[in-house]
Write a protein that holds these residues in place. Structure first.
Motif, PDB file in Angstrom:
ATOM      1  N   ASP A 109       0.825  -1.217   0.000  1.00 48.70           N
ATOM      2  CA  ASP A 109       0.000   0.000   0.000  1.00 48.70           C
ATOM      3  C   ASP A 109       0.852   1.257   0.000  1.00 48.70           C
ATOM      4  N   ALA A 110       2.091   1.133   0.468  1.00 48.46           N
ATOM      5  CA  ALA A 110       2.967   2.309   0.498  1.00 48.46           C
ATOM      6  C   ALA A 110       3.310   2.789  -0.901  1.00 48.46           C
ATOM      7  N   ASP A 111       3.112   1.914  -1.933  1.00 46.83           N
ATOM      8  CA  ASP A 111       3.417   2.298  -3.301  1.00 46.83           C
ATOM      9  C   ASP A 111       2.377   3.244  -3.882  1.00 46.83           C
ATOM     10  N   TYR A 112       1.230   3.376  -3.219  1.00 48.80           N
ATOM     11  CA  TYR A 112       0.124   4.174  -3.743  1.00 48.80           C
ATOM     12  C   TYR A 112       0.109   5.547  -3.073  1.00 48.80           C
ATOM     13  N   THR A 113       0.040   6.556  -3.901  1.00 49.46           N
ATOM     14  CA  THR A 113       0.083   7.936  -3.417  1.00 49.46           C
ATOM     15  C   THR A 113      -1.323   8.467  -3.224  1.00 49.46           C
ATOM     16  N   GLY A 114      -1.389   9.714  -2.808  1.00 45.30           N
ATOM     17  CA  GLY A 114      -2.681  10.363  -2.646  1.00 45.30           C
ATOM     18  C   GLY A 114      -3.456  10.461  -3.939  1.00 45.30           C
ATOM     19  N   GLN A 115      -2.729  10.514  -5.076  1.00 45.50           N
ATOM     20  CA  GLN A 115      -3.410  10.597  -6.362  1.00 45.50           C
ATOM     21  C   GLN A 115      -4.218   9.318  -6.632  1.00 45.50           C
ATOM     22  N   HIS A 116      -3.680   8.139  -6.239  1.00 44.34           N
ATOM     23  CA  HIS A 116      -4.416   6.890  -6.408  1.00 44.34           C
ATOM     24  C   HIS A 116      -5.707   6.914  -5.589  1.00 44.34           C
ATOM     25  N   TRP A 117      -5.599   7.368  -4.360  1.00 46.32           N
ATOM     26  CA  TRP A 117      -6.784   7.416  -3.500  1.00 46.32           C
ATOM     27  C   TRP A 117      -7.810   8.411  -4.037  1.00 46.32           C
ATOM     28  N   ARG A 118      -7.360   9.533  -4.576  1.00 47.99           N
ATOM     29  CA  ARG A 118      -8.298  10.506  -5.154  1.00 47.99           C
ATOM     30  C   ARG A 118      -9.017   9.920  -6.366  1.00 47.99           C
ATOM     31  N   SER A 119      -8.266   9.174  -7.197  1.00 43.55           N
ATOM     32  CA  SER A 119      -8.899   8.542  -8.366  1.00 43.55           C
ATOM     33  C   SER A 119      -9.963   7.545  -7.928  1.00 43.55           C
ATOM     34  N   LEU A 120      -9.657   6.770  -6.897  1.00 47.04           N
ATOM     35  CA  LEU A 120     -10.635   5.813  -6.390  1.00 47.04           C
ATOM     36  C   LEU A 120     -11.849   6.525  -5.796  1.00 47.04           C
ATOM     37  N   TYR A 121     -11.604   7.670  -5.166  1.00 45.09           N
ATOM     38  CA  TYR A 121     -12.699   8.474  -4.597  1.00 45.09           C
ATOM     39  C   TYR A 121     -13.634   8.974  -5.702  1.00 45.09           C
ATOM     40  N   TYR A 122     -13.063   9.517  -6.777  1.00 45.17           N
ATOM     41  CA  TYR A 122     -13.888  10.011  -7.884  1.00 45.17           C
ATOM     42  C   TYR A 122     -14.627   8.868  -8.571  1.00 45.17           C
ATOM     43  N   PHE A 123     -14.020   7.659  -8.632  1.00 44.83           N
ATOM     44  CA  PHE A 123     -14.678   6.524  -9.232  1.00 44.83           C
ATOM     45  C   PHE A 123     -15.919   6.129  -8.422  1.00 44.83           C
ATOM     46  N   ASN A 124     -15.851   6.263  -7.119  1.00 44.56           N
ATOM     47  CA  ASN A 124     -17.010   5.941  -6.279  1.00 44.56           C
ATOM     48  C   ASN A 124     -18.091   7.004  -6.412  1.00 44.56           C
ATOM     49  N   ILE A 125     -17.698   8.247  -6.653  1.00 41.47           N
ATOM     50  CA  ILE A 125     -18.716   9.266  -6.943  1.00 41.47           C
ATOM     51  C   ILE A 125     -19.466   8.897  -8.222  1.00 41.47           C
ATOM     52  N   TYR A 126     -18.723   8.446  -9.233  1.00 36.88           N
ATOM     53  CA  TYR A 126     -19.363   7.973 -10.472  1.00 36.88           C
ATOM     54  C   TYR A 126     -20.298   6.809 -10.167  1.00 36.88           C
ATOM     55  N   ARG A 127     -19.889   5.908  -9.288  1.00 41.04           N
ATOM     56  CA  ARG A 127     -20.711   4.744  -8.937  1.00 41.04           C
ATOM     57  C   ARG A 127     -22.039   5.195  -8.291  1.00 41.04           C
ATOM     58  N   VAL A 128     -21.947   6.183  -7.369  1.00 40.96           N
ATOM     59  CA  VAL A 128     -23.162   6.675  -6.704  1.00 40.96           C
ATOM     60  C   VAL A 128     -24.086   7.346  -7.715  1.00 40.96           C
ATOM     61  N   LEU A 129     -23.508   8.156  -8.611  1.00 46.75           N
ATOM     62  CA  LEU A 129     -24.337   8.827  -9.621  1.00 46.75           C
ATOM     63  C   LEU A 129     -24.962   7.828 -10.583  1.00 46.75           C
ATOM     64  N   LEU A 130     -24.204   6.790 -10.954  1.00 52.61           N
ATOM     65  CA  LEU A 130     -24.740   5.781 -11.859  1.00 52.61           C
ATOM     66  C   LEU A 130     -25.900   5.031 -11.208  1.00 52.61           C
ATOM     67  N   ALA A 162     -11.779   1.738 -15.695  1.00 47.24           N
ATOM     68  CA  ALA A 162     -11.391   2.596 -14.559  1.00 47.24           C
ATOM     69  C   ALA A 162     -10.529   1.831 -13.568  1.00 47.24           C
ATOM     70  N   ALA A 163     -10.883   0.556 -13.298  1.00 49.53           N
ATOM     71  CA  ALA A 163     -10.099  -0.235 -12.360  1.00 49.53           C
ATOM     72  C   ALA A 163      -8.689  -0.457 -12.874  1.00 49.53           C
ATOM     73  N   GLY A 164      -8.549  -0.723 -14.190  1.00 50.36           N
ATOM     74  CA  GLY A 164      -7.213  -0.915 -14.752  1.00 50.36           C
ATOM     75  C   GLY A 164      -6.355   0.329 -14.687  1.00 50.36           C
ATOM     76  N   LEU A 165      -6.955   1.491 -14.944  1.00 46.17           N
ATOM     77  CA  LEU A 165      -6.191   2.747 -14.897  1.00 46.17           C
ATOM     78  C   LEU A 165      -5.843   3.136 -13.462  1.00 46.17           C
ATOM     79  N   ILE A 166      -6.808   2.959 -12.556  1.00 46.17           N
ATOM     80  CA  ILE A 166      -6.550   3.343 -11.169  1.00 46.17           C
ATOM     81  C   ILE A 166      -5.469   2.471 -10.553  1.00 46.17           C
ATOM     82  N   SER A 167      -5.494   1.161 -10.854  1.00 48.61           N
ATOM     83  CA  SER A 167      -4.504   0.239 -10.273  1.00 48.61           C
ATOM     84  C   SER A 167      -3.209   0.227 -11.054  1.00 48.61           C
ATOM     85  N   ARG A 168      -3.093   1.095 -12.081  1.00 47.91           N
ATOM     86  CA  ARG A 168      -1.913   1.157 -12.939  1.00 47.91           C
ATOM     87  C   ARG A 168      -1.642  -0.195 -13.609  1.00 47.91           C
ATOM     88  N   GLY A 169      -2.740  -0.872 -14.066  1.00 47.80           N
ATOM     89  CA  GLY A 169      -2.605  -2.111 -14.810  1.00 47.80           C
ATOM     90  C   GLY A 169      -2.604  -3.368 -13.969  1.00 47.80           C
TER      91      GLY A 169
END
Length: 528
Positions: A2-23, A111-118
């Motif tokens: 988990d230390a390999d993931y920065t705040g940008q990864h967490w923000r991307s996952l956060y925005y993906f969940n906003i998309y999930r709620v809107l969908l 989205a999962a592939g891009l957020i997890s960097r493949g």
């Protein structure tokens, strides 16, 4: 890890969940409000429950993202599997692939592939494919008159793997770009640090000013010259016009005519004489400029040290080679004068010899004084009282009417200066003023005042003819004199003594008479 993931990864996952709620909210509204027949056509209640569960699932995921627990990989895996399970249930409730809901999983997989960097992208595609085939098989077994569409399921599964593979390749490219950007960022940071060290080590002030006149970077020497510290009433942005309006005006003039460069100016804050040079950052100088402030006083101090060293060697030779012969000549001339007086002869020629030997001895003494100019013992005292006492002493010694000197002194100020040096400087300036004035009442005007930078200004103005404009640049040069019998070292020594005490001595042109001005730093105000 988990230390390999920065705040940008967490923000991307956060925005993906906003998309999930809107969908999920959009699907619920489309079925509940608009009664679309395709969505929930087979099992309306299951579709509603699945949609509500999808919205709750998205909100819960947002909360877990804020808490950063569990780890990033676990959260991403759970969320993608949750997408697959809930959307498959909604797909079953809507009558299978003909509802079109199967394509929504393409967005989740991409989205999962891009957020997890493949990472795990193909794994998620495999689970989606298995879920899709199980949904078709279960529908075939449980729904009457249902025709399984395995060909469409196969094509959609191929699309899942294609999207997952593309996301994987894009992620690899993104990682390579990020790594290259990080390396370039490190190189730029190192280069910036090296540039900052070079700028800080420069023995001249450096200012980097943008097109709005904001000082973006400066070194410690510029801070010393301009005192670049924002006060309580000012913003943190350092505006050039606030700290150095004269430099800002010169910059404006230079932008209008770039041929104007390398000008001398005396700074208000530090009273330092600097040479200002402008250098554009780009071809268009309006995008920013680098300003160099070359401290002429420091250069003059270095030259002074060289001159003092040379004068020191010269004075040793003078002391041994000139003073002893002069003493012998003067003593012999005095004996001859006494002998001629006894014989009632005219001693005029002997007096000429004595006068010239005394003049030579005076030159030797002045040159010897130059070697002691760099020795200063500053003292803090009230300059007003010092000048009043000095005028009385000067008039008594020189047998001059005190009404010749008028001293305008509304305030008293504290200065830091060597008393002996100031006494020698004033004696020279007073004597020059007396020599060239009309020798009437109020012929010499002396004033104490302050400059814009709150430095102390002492002006000595006489009603004489002043200095010829062609000789102004030469009056402070050693051995330059217009007076018969003068040594030409008085003003030179006076300026050297002022600079030794961090002050300045200048001749002011444009006055009706002779006007000399001393500016020395003010300790604090003592208003009387």
């Amino acid at each position: 890890m988990d230390a390999d993931y920065t705040g940008q990864h967490w923000r991307s996952l956060y925005y993906f969940n906003i998309y999930r709620v809107l969908l999920g909210s959009g699907l619920l509204i489309s079925v509940w409000e608009f009664k679309f027949t395709n969505f929930g056509s087979h099992h309306y209640t299951l579709f509603l429950y699945a949609g509500i569960a999808y919205v709750i699932f998205g909100l819960t995921s947002i909360l877990l993202i804020k808490l950063r627990t569990p780890s990033f990989n676990w959260q991403l895996t759970i969320q993608v599997i949750g997408d697959i399970v809930i959307l498959t249930a909604m797909l079953y409730a809507s009558g299978g692939l003909q509802s079109g809901l199967g394509a929504i999983l393409l967005v989740s997989l991409a989205a999962a592939g891009l957020i997890s960097r493949g990472r795990l992208a193909l794994f998620f595609a495999s689970i989606a494919t298995i879920s899709l085939l199980l949904q078709e098989t279960y529908s075939l077994l449980t729904v009457n008159f249902y025709s399984a569409q395995y060909s469409q399921a196969g094509l959609l599964s191929m699309a899942y793997f294609a999207v997952a593979w593309l996301a994987h390749r894009l992620a690899e490219h993104t990682l390579a770009s990020e790594q290259l950007a990080n390396e370039r960022g490190i190189d730029l940071a190192n280069m910036s640090q090296v540039n900052q060290l070079v700028i800080q080590d420069l023995q001249e002030g450096v200012l980097v000013v943008d097109k709005r006149g904001i000082i973006r970077q400066h070194n410690s020497y510029a801070d010393k010259l301009l005192d670049l510290k924002p006060s309580l009433g000012k913003t943190k942005l350092l505006r050039l016009s606030d700290y150095a309006p004269d430099i800002a005006d010169r910059l404006t003039s230079w932008q209008g005519d770039s041929g104007i460069n390398s000008e001398l100016s005396r700074l208000t804050h530090s009273n330092a004489l600097v040479r200002i040079r402008f250098l554009p950052i780009q071809a268009d100088f309006r995008n920013g400029v680098v300003i160099f402030l070359e401290d002429i006083g420091r250069i003059q101090a270095q030259l002074q040290q060289l001159k003092l060293a040379a004068v020191g060697r010269l004075t040793v030779n003078i002391a041994h080679e000139i003073r002893n012969p002069l003493s012998s000549i003067n003593h012999a001339a005095e004996l001859l004068e006494e002998e001629q007086q006894e014989n009632h002869k005219d001693p005029r020629l002997i007096r000429i010899i004595c006068d010239n030997t005394r003049r030579l001895n005076k030159i030797v003494q002045d040159v010897l004084q130059l070697n002691r100019c760099n020795i200063s013992k500053p003292d803090i005292f009230e300059v007003k009282d010092f000048i009043k006492k000095f005028i009385e002493e000067f008039c008594d010694v020189e047998k001059i009417d005190r009404n010749v000197f008028i001293f305008h002194n509304p305030h008293n100020y504290l200065v830091s200066f060597d008393r002996d040096h100031l006494n020698q400087i004033l004696w020279n300036l007073w004597r020059n003023a007396w020599r060239h004035c009309r020798k009437q009442a109020d012929s010499v005007y002396i004033e104490l005042s302050t400059t814009n930078g709150n430095n102390i200004c002492l002006s000595i103005i006489d009603d004489g003819p002043g200095v010829d404009s062609q000789q102004v640049k030469e009056i402070f040069e050693p051995f330059f004199t217009t007076a018969a019998g003068g040594t030409g070292l008085g003003l030179y020594v006076a300026r050297e003594l002022c600079e030794t005490n961090q002050s300045s001595l200048d001749y002011i042109e444009g006055s009706s008479g002779g006007h000399f001005r001393i500016i020395f730093s003010r300790v604090k105000h003592a208003d009387r």
